[in-house]
Design a protein around this motif. Structure first.
Motif, PDB file in Angstrom:
ATOM      1  N   GLU A   2       8.294  -3.449   7.906  1.00 44.48           N
ATOM      2  CA  GLU A   2       7.791  -4.122   9.092  1.00 44.48           C
ATOM      3  C   GLU A   2       6.283  -4.334   8.996  1.00 44.48           C
ATOM      4  O   GLU A   2       5.582  -3.610   8.285  1.00 44.48           O
ATOM      5  N   GLY A   3       5.793  -5.327   9.720  1.00 43.83           N
ATOM      6  CA  GLY A   3       4.363  -5.593   9.748  1.00 43.83           C
ATOM      7  C   GLY A   3       3.858  -6.223   8.463  1.00 43.83           C
ATOM      8  O   GLY A   3       4.622  -6.691   7.608  1.00 43.83           O
ATOM      9  N   ILE A   4       2.544  -6.189   8.288  1.00 41.09           N
ATOM     10  CA  ILE A   4       1.913  -6.788   7.112  1.00 41.09           C
ATOM     11  C   ILE A   4       2.383  -6.116   5.826  1.00 41.09           C
ATOM     12  O   ILE A   4       2.586  -6.764   4.794  1.00 41.09           O
ATOM     13  N   LEU A   5       2.564  -4.785   5.890  1.00 41.20           N
ATOM     14  CA  LEU A   5       2.967  -4.052   4.689  1.00 41.20           C
ATOM     15  C   LEU A   5       4.342  -4.471   4.188  1.00 41.20           C
ATOM     16  O   LEU A   5       4.677  -4.243   3.032  1.00 41.20           O
ATOM     17  N   GLY A   6       5.131  -5.078   5.066  1.00 33.87           N
ATOM     18  CA  GLY A   6       6.444  -5.536   4.649  1.00 33.87           C
ATOM     19  C   GLY A   6       6.396  -6.716   3.703  1.00 33.87           C
ATOM     20  O   GLY A   6       7.405  -7.031   3.050  1.00 33.87           O
ATOM     21  N   TYR A   7       5.243  -7.379   3.610  1.00 33.99           N
ATOM     22  CA  TYR A   7       5.098  -8.549   2.744  1.00 33.99           C
ATOM     23  C   TYR A   7       4.512  -8.198   1.376  1.00 33.99           C
ATOM     24  O   TYR A   7       4.355  -9.071   0.521  1.00 33.99           O
ATOM     25  N   ILE A   8       4.191  -6.941   1.162  1.00 32.80           N
ATOM     26  CA  ILE A   8       3.618  -6.545  -0.125  1.00 32.80           C
ATOM     27  C   ILE A   8       4.663  -6.703  -1.221  1.00 32.80           C
ATOM     28  O   ILE A   8       5.781  -6.193  -1.097  1.00 32.80           O
ATOM     29  N   PRO A   9       4.354  -7.396  -2.308  1.00 34.14           N
ATOM     30  CA  PRO A   9       5.326  -7.524  -3.404  1.00 34.14           C
ATOM     31  C   PRO A   9       5.502  -6.199  -4.145  1.00 34.14           C
ATOM     32  O   PRO A   9       4.580  -5.384  -4.220  1.00 34.14           O
ATOM     33  N   TRP A  69       8.991  -0.584  -6.128  1.00 38.54           N
ATOM     34  CA  TRP A  69       8.301   0.052  -7.246  1.00 38.54           C
ATOM     35  C   TRP A  69       7.200   0.971  -6.715  1.00 38.54           C
ATOM     36  O   TRP A  69       7.053   2.103  -7.180  1.00 38.54           O
ATOM     37  N   LEU A  70       6.444   0.488  -5.753  1.00 40.45           N
ATOM     38  CA  LEU A  70       5.383   1.308  -5.173  1.00 40.45           C
ATOM     39  C   LEU A  70       5.953   2.556  -4.502  1.00 40.45           C
ATOM     40  O   LEU A  70       5.374   3.642  -4.589  1.00 40.45           O
ATOM     41  N   ASP A  71       7.095   2.402  -3.847  1.00 34.08           N
ATOM     42  CA  ASP A  71       7.695   3.508  -3.107  1.00 34.08           C
ATOM     43  C   ASP A  71       8.183   4.626  -4.025  1.00 34.08           C
ATOM     44  O   ASP A  71       8.383   5.749  -3.571  1.00 34.08           O
ATOM     45  N   THR A  72       8.382   4.322  -5.276  1.00 33.62           N
ATOM     46  CA  THR A  72       8.860   5.346  -6.218  1.00 33.62           C
ATOM     47  C   THR A  72       7.840   5.683  -7.315  1.00 33.62           C
ATOM     48  O   THR A  72       8.082   6.592  -8.100  1.00 33.62           O
TER      49      THR A  72
END
Length: 349
Positions: free
Chosen positions: A204-211, A215-218
């Motif tokens: 959600e929000g702006i962070l939801g558009y990060i490509p 990968w970043l989450d892991t």
């Protein structure tokens, strides 16, 4: 002019990258955030499928921002506020309960004492308030009633408790299938499969558009730490809003009444074999539960439980841990223990 814009833009991007990498490596080096799973090493798989897993016996280790110490049965030990359990002191703690009649306390992570120290758990507080009895903390995070019953029948019943306190929380009605441990010791839901992807980024929000969110989450300690902070703020806002709406009778009771019927049936079958004195403690959540709580109390009283409804002192706003929207903080547990003490002393103990 254009060259200056590109130069300043490059410096800005470089500064952001340098800042991000500095935090990334700082978090990894200090151990404040890792990119690999770091489950608490407190669980042990059980051969009994009805139990599924227990706490490891005879441990003294860090978990959930606290120290967790267990006895030979895998039950969390009760300390006093002035006596903390270094490994060499566990034997002394065990000696203190010799000769005292037992009261079994059943429940999940709230009974266990998620996020608080050994001396701050509900059974430990009760033992301080009623020192003539030893309160057995059989609580295990993630347990449902069926697991609590199975563990009681396997171990606790042999300890011949004179009374029993069953601590009920509303998520006991969400599912009836015991969770399982994976190979790393992480507690999973019953329907979890090894091939399930662990990715759970912010959507959600702006962070939801990060490509590359998965990968970043892991792979990124910075992203994972930032996600925790964002989720904590978001969850606390939802908690406050839900409490207000529920108090104003703007939210319907979310309990599935069929699930409540299943729970009451399990409780009925179990109660036939209980000690003479048994208490049913209802721990409040963010909802009011007007209809379902009335049915639950009616059923518990029919089974001759002494019902202790903590919403009488907390409403639907029992203070929780600062970093958690479910589990009570130490002050809430202490206040609840005093209220339970008063109800128990009015009984036959």
């Amino acid at each position: 002019m254009l060259k200056k814009v590109f130069t300043n833009g490059g410096l800005l991007i470089g500064s952001i990258v340098f800042f991000t990498l500095t935090i990334e490596f700082g978090l990894r080096l200090t151990g404040l955030q890792t990119v690999k799973p770091r489950p608490p090493q407190i669980y042990l798989s059980s051969k009994n499928p009805s139990i599924s897993y227990t706490l490891k016996p005879n441990i003294n280790t860090k978990a959930f921002r606290s120290t967790v110490t267990t006895d030979e049965n895998g039950f969390r030990v009760n300390e006093t506020s002035s006596f903390h359990s270094a490994p060499e002191n566990v034997e002394e703690i065990e000696k203190q309960k010799i000769g005292k009649p037992n009261i079994a306390v059943l429940g999940d992570s709230i009974t266990f004492g998620y996020g608080v120290e050994n001396y701050q758990t509900l059974p430990a507080r009760l033992e301080e308030l009623i020192p003539d009895y030893h309160f057995i903390n059989t609580g295990v995070p993630g347990y449902f009633l069926s697991q609590e019953i199975a563990l009681y029948n396997k171990i606790t019943r042999k300890m011949d408790p004179e009374a029993l306190i069953l601590v009920f929380y509303w998520n006991d009605l969400n599912d009836f299938n015991p969770g399982v441990l994976d190979e790393q010791g992480i507690l999973r839901t019953a329907d979890w499969k090894p091939e399930d992807k662990p990715c759970d980024p912010i959507t959600e929000g702006i962070l939801g558009y990060i490509p590359g969110k998965c990968w970043l989450d892991t792979h990124s300690a910075f992203y994972m730490a930032f996600k925790k902070a964002v989720n904590m703020v978001h969850n606390n806002r939802i908690l406050d809003a839900t409490r207000e709406e529920a108090s104003a009778a703007e939210l319907a009771d979310p309990v599935d009444m069929k699930n409540l019927e299943v729970y009451i049936e399990q409780l009925t079958n179990f109660t036939e074999t209980l000690p003479i004195d048994h208490y049913f403690v209802i721990w409040p959540d963010r909802f009011v539960h007007t209809d379902s709580k009335a049915e639950l109390i009616k059923a518990a009283k029919k089974l001759e439980y002494i019902v202790i409804d903590l919403s009488e002192i907390f409403g639907n706003s029992a203070p929780t841990l600062g970093w958690d929207t479910v589990h009570p903080n130490a002050q809430t547990i202490e206040k609840a223990a005093e209220y339970i003490r008063d109800a128990v002393e009015k009984g036959s103990l």
